[in-house]
Design a protein around this motif. Structure first.
Motif, PDB file in Angstrom:
ATOM      1  N   GLY A 178      -9.210 -42.783  22.213  1.00  0.00           N
ATOM      2  CA  GLY A 178      -9.555 -43.186  20.856  1.00  0.00           C
ATOM      3  C   GLY A 178     -11.086 -43.677  20.576  1.00  0.00           C
ATOM      4  O   GLY A 178     -12.002 -43.543  21.377  1.00  0.00           O
ATOM      5  N   ASP A 179     -11.290 -44.686  19.566  1.00  0.00           N
ATOM      6  CA  ASP A 179     -12.750 -45.179  19.381  1.00  0.00           C
ATOM      7  C   ASP A 179     -12.795 -46.671  19.613  1.00  0.00           C
ATOM      8  O   ASP A 179     -12.125 -47.355  18.546  1.00  0.00           O
ATOM      9  CB  ASP A 179     -13.181 -44.757  18.045  1.00  0.00           C
ATOM     10  N   SER A 215      -2.419 -51.751   9.799  1.00  0.00           N
ATOM     11  CA  SER A 215      -1.328 -51.905  10.809  1.00  0.00           C
ATOM     12  C   SER A 215      -1.907 -50.710  12.107  1.00  0.00           C
ATOM     13  O   SER A 215      -1.388 -50.862  13.214  1.00  0.00           O
ATOM     14  CB  SER A 215      -0.219 -51.893  10.564  1.00  0.00           C
ATOM     15  N   ASN A 216      -2.707 -49.818  11.554  1.00  0.00           N
ATOM     16  CA  ASN A 216      -2.976 -48.611  12.626  1.00  0.00           C
ATOM     17  C   ASN A 216      -3.853 -48.974  13.456  1.00  0.00           C
ATOM     18  O   ASN A 216      -4.310 -48.132  14.257  1.00  0.00           O
ATOM     19  CB  ASN A 216      -3.406 -47.299  11.880  1.00  0.00           C
ATOM     20  N   PHE A 217      -4.599 -50.050  13.309  1.00  0.00           N
ATOM     21  CA  PHE A 217      -5.866 -50.330  14.082  1.00  0.00           C
ATOM     22  C   PHE A 217      -5.447 -51.325  15.298  1.00  0.00           C
ATOM     23  O   PHE A 217      -4.937 -52.214  15.185  1.00  0.00           O
ATOM     24  CB  PHE A 217      -7.049 -50.845  13.361  1.00  0.00           C
ATOM     25  N   GLN A 218      -5.607 -50.777  16.552  1.00  0.00           N
ATOM     26  CA  GLN A 218      -5.390 -51.693  17.600  1.00  0.00           C
ATOM     27  C   GLN A 218      -6.006 -53.031  17.569  1.00  0.00           C
ATOM     28  O   GLN A 218      -5.525 -54.053  17.730  1.00  0.00           O
ATOM     29  CB  GLN A 218      -5.736 -51.121  18.891  1.00  0.00           C
ATOM     30  N   ALA A 219      -7.492 -53.266  16.964  1.00  0.00           N
ATOM     31  CA  ALA A 219      -8.152 -54.425  16.929  1.00  0.00           C
ATOM     32  C   ALA A 219      -8.807 -54.311  15.654  1.00  0.00           C
ATOM     33  O   ALA A 219      -9.656 -53.098  15.507  1.00  0.00           O
ATOM     34  CB  ALA A 219      -8.846 -54.732  18.131  1.00  0.00           C
ATOM     35  N   TYR A 220      -9.144 -55.499  14.998  1.00  0.00           N
ATOM     36  CA  TYR A 220     -10.185 -55.343  13.823  1.00  0.00           C
ATOM     37  C   TYR A 220     -10.025 -56.941  13.607  1.00  0.00           C
ATOM     38  O   TYR A 220      -9.666 -57.708  12.799  1.00  0.00           O
ATOM     39  CB  TYR A 220      -9.553 -54.872  12.450  1.00  0.00           C
ATOM     40  N   ASP A 221     -11.165 -57.439  14.457  1.00  0.00           N
ATOM     41  CA  ASP A 221     -11.307 -59.054  14.601  1.00  0.00           C
ATOM     42  C   ASP A 221     -12.736 -59.365  15.015  1.00  0.00           C
ATOM     43  O   ASP A 221     -13.303 -58.551  15.776  1.00  0.00           O
ATOM     44  CB  ASP A 221     -10.312 -59.575  15.430  1.00  0.00           C
ATOM     45  N   PRO A 222     -13.379 -60.039  14.318  1.00  0.00           N
ATOM     46  CA  PRO A 222     -14.765 -60.301  14.796  1.00  0.00           C
ATOM     47  C   PRO A 222     -15.152 -60.877  16.252  1.00  0.00           C
ATOM     48  O   PRO A 222     -15.913 -60.550  16.876  1.00  0.00           O
ATOM     49  CB  PRO A 222     -15.367 -61.664  13.858  1.00  0.00           C
ATOM     50  N   ALA A 227     -10.895 -51.476  17.445  1.00  0.00           N
ATOM     51  CA  ALA A 227     -10.307 -50.445  18.278  1.00  0.00           C
ATOM     52  C   ALA A 227      -9.316 -49.698  17.459  1.00  0.00           C
ATOM     53  O   ALA A 227      -8.421 -49.951  16.987  1.00  0.00           O
ATOM     54  CB  ALA A 227      -9.619 -51.128  19.565  1.00  0.00           C
ATOM     55  N   CYS A 228      -9.416 -48.173  17.473  1.00  0.00           N
ATOM     56  CA  CYS A 228      -8.596 -47.328  16.898  1.00  0.00           C
ATOM     57  C   CYS A 228      -8.154 -46.390  18.242  1.00  0.00           C
ATOM     58  O   CYS A 228      -8.822 -45.857  18.801  1.00  0.00           O
ATOM     59  CB  CYS A 228      -9.244 -46.393  15.951  1.00  0.00           C
ATOM     60  N   VAL A 229      -6.682 -46.308  18.302  1.00  0.00           N
ATOM     61  CA  VAL A 229      -6.049 -45.556  18.945  1.00  0.00           C
ATOM     62  C   VAL A 229      -5.589 -44.070  18.570  1.00  0.00           C
ATOM     63  O   VAL A 229      -5.025 -44.176  17.923  1.00  0.00           O
ATOM     64  CB  VAL A 229      -4.930 -46.289  19.878  1.00  0.00           C
ATOM     65  N   ASN A 230      -6.031 -43.202  19.124  1.00  0.00           N
ATOM     66  CA  ASN A 230      -5.740 -41.865  18.565  1.00  0.00           C
ATOM     67  C   ASN A 230      -4.246 -41.576  18.480  1.00  0.00           C
ATOM     68  O   ASN A 230      -3.728 -41.119  17.583  1.00  0.00           O
ATOM     69  CB  ASN A 230      -6.167 -40.739  19.568  1.00  0.00           C
ATOM     70  N   ALA A 231      -3.408 -42.056  19.596  1.00  0.00           N
ATOM     71  CA  ALA A 231      -1.851 -41.974  19.542  1.00  0.00           C
ATOM     72  C   ALA A 231      -1.206 -42.421  18.341  1.00  0.00           C
ATOM     73  O   ALA A 231      -0.267 -42.263  18.135  1.00  0.00           O
ATOM     74  CB  ALA A 231      -1.228 -42.303  20.870  1.00  0.00           C
ATOM     75  N   GLN A 232      -1.942 -43.591  17.871  1.00  0.00           N
ATOM     76  CA  GLN A 232      -1.360 -44.211  16.528  1.00  0.00           C
ATOM     77  C   GLN A 232      -1.703 -43.785  15.357  1.00  0.00           C
ATOM     78  O   GLN A 232      -1.399 -44.333  14.347  1.00  0.00           O
ATOM     79  CB  GLN A 232      -1.823 -45.938  16.786  1.00  0.00           C
ATOM     80  N   GLY A 235      -3.147 -37.475  12.972  1.00  0.00           N
ATOM     81  CA  GLY A 235      -4.441 -36.781  13.011  1.00  0.00           C
ATOM     82  C   GLY A 235      -5.604 -37.166  14.029  1.00  0.00           C
ATOM     83  O   GLY A 235      -6.647 -36.538  14.183  1.00  0.00           O
ATOM     84  N   GLY A 236      -5.216 -38.485  14.677  1.00  0.00           N
ATOM     85  CA  GLY A 236      -6.299 -38.990  15.597  1.00  0.00           C
ATOM     86  C   GLY A 236      -7.467 -39.975  14.602  1.00  0.00           C
ATOM     87  O   GLY A 236      -7.248 -39.930  13.342  1.00  0.00           O
ATOM     88  N   CYS A 237      -8.166 -40.699  15.619  1.00  0.00           N
ATOM     89  CA  CYS A 237      -9.067 -41.575  14.880  1.00  0.00           C
ATOM     90  C   CYS A 237     -10.461 -40.732  14.446  1.00  0.00           C
ATOM     91  O   CYS A 237     -10.532 -39.595  15.010  1.00  0.00           O
ATOM     92  CB  CYS A 237      -9.585 -42.291  15.829  1.00  0.00           C
ATOM     93  N   GLN A 238     -10.878 -41.333  13.316  1.00  0.00           N
ATOM     94  CA  GLN A 238     -12.302 -40.925  13.114  1.00  0.00           C
ATOM     95  C   GLN A 238     -13.188 -41.527  14.121  1.00  0.00           C
ATOM     96  O   GLN A 238     -13.058 -42.149  14.816  1.00  0.00           O
ATOM     97  CB  GLN A 238     -12.484 -41.260  11.375  1.00  0.00           C
TER      98      GLN A 238
END
Length: 616
Positions: A178-179, A215-222, A227-232, A235-238
């Motif tokens: 992912g990214d 809810s689709n992002f693994q992490a979004y916090d300062p 973090a974006c996980v492809n499996a979640q 069509g995968g992360c951008q």
């Protein structure tokens, strides 16, 4: 509004009344209505920038949305729990507890339980839930008699987010798992450019489309990054990029320390350059509260390029690489340096120096050349350096600069160098009381192939007349021309070693005949020191505190052959030799001549002398 624009618009949580309410609300934006089930206590979502037509057509509604377009998301806050009357995460209280970490005028709010469940899924009824007031859940309003334990975060407007904002960072691609634009990895990849404790984060795709928490992002916090996980993802992360809002102190003036290398990977199972250990080994050379850290191998390779995995890499703790974590390999040998805040940098700071222009090969603001051009004004062993453009824009280390180090100075080799200036932070001893010696001329360029006024030789020739540990050195020709103006190249020019000019290094010429003098520290100056003398004032021609007139005014209080002199204003501001002073010499005293035509008017000065020990 066409369907495309309607798809861009989404529900905005309006400021709700303080009366008890649930989440069944309808929000309208322009012509667009959202059904009841679309309104949830979550951040505002939108997909792309609106057209100019939409901007004009929607007016205030567009303006409200565009504020969100250029917004940032804070960290989570949890100040209360439901053990009393309920859970109160009110903005006023949070602003008091976390000053500077929340904007005073949030434009969005999100609440979750401390375990991460969205507030909309708990079944609780909220007394207050809006960005203006915050969140309030009262136990007595709940069917089961108790609220969940909540945390909240806010969306803040552009004017707050931009007060201390980093560049955009895009350190990963969405291939593989992912990214991962996480804060720990960003600190490694972009050293010194991001704070260790950001207060807000922004995320967009690399094409610029804003991305808000979901809810689709693994992490979004300062505090963690993004973090974006492809499996979640369907069509995968951008490909995403992030930037952070930092505390204001991070964007204030800061200086960069020397490199430190206290360990190697052959001992203790890895290489640990921890802050606590470095502070102990190098007292006074590192601030106790660094703003940033950078690690490189001792050969200069950035840590992010070595392939090593790091146990610790942050300015609060320092740096650690453990051999056992390297998958069969070992850690490289690392060195680290830090950025320090204004209050530490300014304890003993030089003036700004701009001795070169960016024409020709580039802009060379090196320490050796600065010592020549600005004698006595900079220490020989600085502990930190600051660089800005001459217009004042701060400049941090980067690949474009060949040298950026307090022990070497700063060098930008032309490609597109701007005009830079530097200043140094020195050990506090350099800024203490110091005195200026006589001039010494022990050699000439007609002997030994040049002119060498080395400290070791001068100490031998003039015992007791020079301190063994000078803080500064100045060289002039015996006729009084500053060394920096002669065109000679110097083999040595520093207070630790002295001065040396070699004829063979001068092209077809020879060295001039030089004299040198030194500044000495308080412990040497104070061994046999006179009182302060102030026999004149700056009226008339100027202020004349000459040695020849001082015994008349202060009989028996000063020796006939002083070995050093100190000058300050009568208010106590130290004054070092400079072009504005006609005389500054222990054998002559001090003179400042008024020059009204050029705008120079002398202040009122006082002097004192250091005499041979026999006088005391």
């Amino acid at each position: 509004m066409d369907k495309e624009e309607q798809s861009w618009m989404t529900a905005i949580i309006k400021a709700m009344s303080p009366s008890s309410l649930n989440l069944e609300q309808v929000v309208q934006i322009g012509e667009h209505s959202c059904p009841d089930d679309a309104v949830e206590p979550t951040p505002l979502l939108y997909a792309r920038q609106p057209s100019e037509e939409l901007k004009n057509k929607e007016g205030d509604a567009y303006n409200s949305i565009y504020m969100l377009w250029t917004s940032c998301i804070t960290q989570w806050f949890d100040r209360d729990n439901p053990n009393g009357l309920g859970d109160y995460e009110l903005l006023a209280d949070l602003l008091s507890i976390y000053p500077e970490e929340i904007c005073p005028n949030p434009i969005g709010i999100e609440a979750q339980t401390v375990s991460g469940q969205p507030a909309s899924q708990t079944g609780d009824i909220f007394q207050v839930y809006n960005p203006t007031t915050g969140l309030s859940c009262v136990n007595s309003n709940q069917g089961d008699g108790v609220c969940a334990d909540y945390k909240v975060r806010f969306t803040c407007p552009e004017e707050w987010c931009s007060k201390c904002r980093t560049p955009w960072f895009d350190r990963d691609e969405p291939g593989g798992l992912g990214d991962y634009e996480t804060l720990p990895l960003t600190l490694v990849t972009y050293p010194l450019q991001v704070c260790a404790q950001p207060i807000a984060i922004e995320v967009t795709t690399t094409s610029g489309t804003p991305v808000l928490p979901g809810s689709n992002f693994q992490a979004y916090d300062p505090s963690q990054g993004f973090a974006c996980v492809n499996a979640q993802q369907n069509g995968g992360c951008q490909d995403y990029r992030v930037r952070f809002t930092c505390p204001k102190s991070f964007c204030g003036p800061k200086c960069v320390t020397r490199w430190f290398d206290s360990d190697n990977p052959n001992t203790n199972g890895g290489d640990s350059e921890l802050l606590s250990g470095l502070l102990s080994l190098y007292p006074g050379y590192i601030c106790p509260n660094p703003l940033g850290i950078e690690a490189q191998t001792i050969s200069g390779q950035p840590a992010s390029q070595t392939g090593n995995v790091f146990q610790v890499y942050n300015p609060t703790t320092g740096f650690s690489c453990v051999n056992a974590n390297q998958g069969g390999g070992v850690c490289a040998d690392y060195k680290v340096r830090f950025t320090c805040p204004e209050e530490w940098c300014s304890k003993c700071r030089t003036p700004w120096f701009d001795r070169d222009e960016p024409g020709g090969l580039g802009d060379y603001e090196t320490l050796p050349l600065t010592l020549v051009t600005y004698p006595l004004q900079v220490c020989a062993q600085p502990i930190a350096i600051e660089v800005t453009t001459t217009s004042g824009t701060p400049v941090l280390p980067g690949s474009n600069f060949q040298v950026y180090d307090p022990l070497q100075g700063f060098v930008c080799v032309n490609g597109a160098c701007q005009d830079y200036r530097v200043r140094f932070t020195c050990p506090t001893s350099f800024c203490g009381t110091k005195c200026v010696t006589r001039w010494f001329d022990s050699d000439n360029p007609n002997t030994n192939g040049g002119d060498s006024e080395l400290l070791s030789g001068l100490l031998s020739l003039y015992p007791g007349h020079i301190c063994p540990n000078p803080l500064g050195i100045e060289a002039q020709t015996i006729s009084g021309q500053p060394a920096s103006q002669t065109g000679n190249v110097f083999q040595v020019y520093n207070p630790t070693t002295g001065f040396s000019c070699i004829n063979a290094n001068q092209g077809a010429g020879v060295c001039a005949d030089y004299k040198v003098r030194f500044t000495c520290p308080e412990e040497w100056c104070s061994k046999c020191r006179t009182p302060w003398f102030n026999r004149d004032n700056p009226g008339g021609l100027g202020d004349y505190e000459t040695l020849s007139l001082t015994p008349t005014t202060y009989p028996l209080q000063v020796c006939a052959q002083p070995i050093a002199i100190e000058v300050t204003t009568i208010s106590g501001t130290p004054v070092l030799p400079g072009s504005n002073f006609q005389v500054y010499d222990p054998l002559l005293g001090f003179e400042c001549v008024n020059e009204p035509q050029s705008g120079w008017i002398c202040q009122d000065y006082k002097v004192r002398y250091i005499c041979p020990n026999s006088f005391c």
